[in-house]
Design a protein around this motif. Structure first.
Motif, mmCIF file in Angstrom:
data_model
loop_
_atom_site.group_PDB
_atom_site.id
_atom_site.type_symbol
_atom_site.label_atom_id
_atom_site.label_comp_id
_atom_site.label_asym_id
_atom_site.label_seq_id
_atom_site.Cartn_x
_atom_site.Cartn_y
_atom_site.Cartn_z
ATOM 1 N N ILE A 9 -8.043 -2.845 3.515
ATOM 2 C CA ILE A 9 -7.753 -1.526 2.960
ATOM 3 C C ILE A 9 -7.152 -1.656 1.559
ATOM 4 O O ILE A 9 -7.458 -0.855 0.663
ATOM 5 C CB ILE A 9 -6.831 -0.736 3.905
ATOM 6 N N SER A 10 -6.330 -2.671 1.352
ATOM 7 C CA SER A 10 -5.796 -2.913 0.012
ATOM 8 C C SER A 10 -6.925 -3.115 -0.988
ATOM 9 O O SER A 10 -6.904 -2.576 -2.105
ATOM 10 C CB SER A 10 -4.883 -4.147 0.015
ATOM 11 N N ARG A 11 -7.931 -3.895 -0.590
ATOM 12 C CA ARG A 11 -9.074 -4.141 -1.479
ATOM 13 C C ARG A 11 -9.829 -2.841 -1.792
ATOM 14 O O ARG A 11 -10.292 -2.632 -2.926
ATOM 15 C CB ARG A 11 -10.003 -5.170 -0.842
ATOM 16 N N LEU A 12 -9.950 -1.986 -0.806
ATOM 17 C CA LEU A 12 -10.693 -0.740 -0.995
ATOM 18 C C LEU A 12 -9.918 0.288 -1.810
ATOM 19 O O LEU A 12 -10.501 1.009 -2.625
ATOM 20 C CB LEU A 12 -11.075 -0.158 0.366
ATOM 21 N N MET A 13 -8.616 0.371 -1.619
ATOM 22 C CA MET A 13 -7.815 1.373 -2.320
ATOM 23 C C MET A 13 -7.527 0.971 -3.764
ATOM 24 O O MET A 13 -7.508 1.809 -4.660
ATOM 25 C CB MET A 13 -6.489 1.591 -1.584
ATOM 26 N N LEU A 14 -7.291 -0.324 -3.994
ATOM 27 C CA LEU A 14 -6.850 -0.791 -5.311
ATOM 28 C C LEU A 14 -8.044 -1.255 -6.135
ATOM 29 O O LEU A 14 -8.208 -2.436 -6.439
ATOM 30 C CB LEU A 14 -5.804 -1.889 -5.150
ATOM 31 N N ASP A 15 -8.858 -0.284 -6.499
ATOM 32 C CA ASP A 15 -10.111 -0.598 -7.195
ATOM 33 C C ASP A 15 -9.894 -1.136 -8.599
ATOM 34 O O ASP A 15 -10.806 -1.707 -9.197
ATOM 35 C CB ASP A 15 -11.008 0.641 -7.246
ATOM 36 N N ASN A 16 -8.687 -0.972 -9.150
ATOM 37 C CA ASN A 16 -8.430 -1.396 -10.531
ATOM 38 C C ASN A 16 -7.609 -2.682 -10.625
ATOM 39 O O ASN A 16 -7.157 -3.049 -11.705
ATOM 40 C CB ASN A 16 -7.744 -0.276 -11.320
ATOM 41 N N ILE A 17 -7.394 -3.352 -9.509
ATOM 42 C CA ILE A 17 -6.712 -4.652 -9.510
ATOM 43 C C ILE A 17 -7.719 -5.720 -9.099
ATOM 44 O O ILE A 17 -8.425 -5.563 -8.094
ATOM 45 C CB ILE A 17 -5.487 -4.641 -8.578
ATOM 46 N N GLN A 18 -7.779 -6.797 -9.867
ATOM 47 C CA GLN A 18 -8.854 -7.773 -9.692
ATOM 48 C C GLN A 18 -8.761 -8.540 -8.375
ATOM 49 O O GLN A 18 -9.773 -8.808 -7.739
ATOM 50 C CB GLN A 18 -8.845 -8.773 -10.860
ATOM 51 N N HIS A 19 -7.528 -8.884 -7.967
ATOM 52 C CA HIS A 19 -7.384 -9.788 -6.825
ATOM 53 C C HIS A 19 -6.459 -9.224 -5.747
ATOM 54 O O HIS A 19 -5.443 -8.583 -6.051
ATOM 55 C CB HIS A 19 -6.844 -11.146 -7.284
ATOM 56 N N ILE A 20 -6.821 -9.498 -4.499
ATOM 57 C CA ILE A 20 -5.967 -9.265 -3.339
ATOM 58 C C ILE A 20 -5.656 -10.634 -2.750
ATOM 59 O O ILE A 20 -6.561 -11.440 -2.517
ATOM 60 C CB ILE A 20 -6.648 -8.379 -2.278
ATOM 61 N N LYS A 21 -4.380 -10.893 -2.497
ATOM 62 C CA LYS A 21 -3.979 -12.219 -2.013
ATOM 63 C C LYS A 21 -3.803 -12.225 -0.504
ATOM 64 O O LYS A 21 -3.191 -11.327 0.065
ATOM 65 C CB LYS A 21 -2.672 -12.651 -2.686
ATOM 66 N N ALA A 22 -4.329 -13.255 0.139
ATOM 67 C CA ALA A 22 -4.025 -13.554 1.545
ATOM 68 C C ALA A 22 -2.955 -14.639 1.530
ATOM 69 O O ALA A 22 -3.225 -15.772 1.131
ATOM 70 C CB ALA A 22 -5.279 -14.026 2.280
ATOM 71 N N TYR A 23 -1.752 -14.276 1.939
ATOM 72 C CA TYR A 23 -0.589 -15.155 1.794
ATOM 73 C C TYR A 23 -0.424 -15.975 3.073
ATOM 74 O O TYR A 23 0.114 -15.497 4.068
ATOM 75 C CB TYR A 23 0.637 -14.292 1.512
ATOM 76 N N PHE A 24 -0.871 -17.232 3.033
ATOM 77 C CA PHE A 24 -0.908 -18.050 4.252
ATOM 78 C C PHE A 24 0.481 -18.265 4.845
ATOM 79 O O PHE A 24 0.618 -18.490 6.053
ATOM 80 C CB PHE A 24 -1.603 -19.390 3.983
#
Length: 368
Positions: free
Chosen positions: A283-298
């Motif tokens: 959902i973060s990826r879909l909502m934040l269309d103007n930010i290049q990267h979404i991080k998966a924090y292991f």
């Protein structure tokens, strides 16, 4: 790049799929609907499609070290198990020279970034925080200083009497190049009051990043989820970040942080489910269309779920870290750090292309 999505989706989901593919922005209502939907695979496939469009099959990581100059803190946030009172057993405050000595024992030639956060220690002056950066910058000028949260910057204004802009300029002179994303928690003053987030409020958090962006810094931003917030709270958080990004274009990455529950004072009895973690990343990826990267924090969601997240919209897995302390103080069960080889394996194991980066997402090496 379009991915086949099941034709058996309801009309609202079909509308959202169409909006995303046509480049239309999702609304608050759309985001809440996605959270309340149980169609995780469609949400994930759509987020994967968006990520592939933005970043292809590349997944980024950095060789970095997490450093913590002090764990003494004036704040008593309900979710924190890292902080200590001055003089309490286990409390510490390192000088710049002591931190340099620590780094010299643990650093290796590949380290490109120091990730620096810590407590709001009001027993030392603002100059202490300036000198801390200066000592590292003078000894390791080739390593980028990504230091302090927006909440720490707001704290510095109070102990120094300087404005946000003046504090940031002094830190830049000492070597600061980027801000960390922490201190956001959930951008809701009601949430912050209930969770005793005894530090920067919503407007202050956003203003610090706005000011940093105006001074030419690119920064990071986070969302700590899994406590008392509602799905609407999470989406409103993302929308405030999206609005600021429209204004400044200064955020490089959004980092959803899954709440860790082991702090006995936090009132949280269980971890977020893998289902909730994947849905939040997508959902973060879909909502934040103007930010290049979404991080998966292991550190918070684990290595294997991080691999899965790379097909749910994530394009970054953070870095080597060396020894993470804050999430582990709260009960994280994950490794305290990974090697470069382990990060490459993690990314390749998900069928993606590992890319070693610097702090600003300049590509250092691609591992085909």
């Amino acid at each position: 790049m379009s991915i086949a999505i099941s034709p058996n989706i309801d009309s609202k989901m079909a509308d959202i799929v169409a909006k995303v593919r046509q480049g239309q922005r999702l609304t608050l209502e759309d985001g809440v609907y996605l959270y309340e939907s149980d169609d995780l695979l469609t949400i994930g496939q759509l987020a994967n499609e968006v990520n592939l469009r933005k970043n292809g099959r590349k997944v980024y990581f950095i060789e970095n070290m997490s450093l913590y100059f002090t764990n003494v803190c004036e704040s008593y946030c309900a979710f924190c198990n890292f902080r200590k009172d001055q003089g309490e057993e286990g409390s510490y405050t390192l000088s710049g020279e002591e931190m340099v000595a620590y780094v010299e024992q643990h650093i290796h030639p590949g380290i490109r970034e120091f990730h620096i956060v810590g407590g709001h220690n009001n027993h030392v002056p603002f100059q202490y925080y300036v000198d801390s950066l200066k000592a590292l910058n003078e000894r390791f000028p080739e390593v980028t200083l990504k230091a302090y949260t927006a909440a720490e910057i707001e704290f510095f204004t109070r102990i120094s009497g300087l404005s946000t802009r003046e504090v940031l300029i002094e830190l830049q002179k000492a070597g600061l190049q980027s801000l960390t994303g922490g201190g956001a928690e959930i951008l809701s003053d009601q949430y912050r009051e209930k969770m005793k987030v005894d530090k920067a409020n919503v407007d202050q958090y956003l203003d610090v990043h706005r000011t940093a962006h105006q001074l030419g810094m690119k920064t990071h931003t986070t969302m700590l989820y899994g406590a008392i917030e509602t799905h609407e709270d999470r989406i409103r958080h993302m929308l405030q970040i999206r609005d600021l990004q429209d204004e400044t274009n200064g955020f490089m990455v959004f980092i959803p942080l899954s709440m860790q529950p082991r702090n006995k004072n936090a009132g949280i009895t269980r971890r977020n489910s893998a289902y909730e973690d994947l849905k939040t990343i997508a959902i973060s990826r879909l909502m934040l269309d103007n930010i290049q990267h979404i991080k998966a924090y292991f550190i918070n969601i684990g290595v294997q779920l991080t691999q899965v997240a790379l097909t749910f919209g994530a394009s970054d897995v953070h870095g080597t870290i060396i020894k993470e302390r804050i999430s582990h103080a709260a009960g994280a069960l994950t490794p305290e750090g990974l090697t470069r080889k382990e990060l490459i394996w993690l990314i390749q194991g998900a069928g993606r292309i590992p890319v070693e980066r610097d702090t600003f997402y300049n590509e250092i090496q691609i591992y085909e």
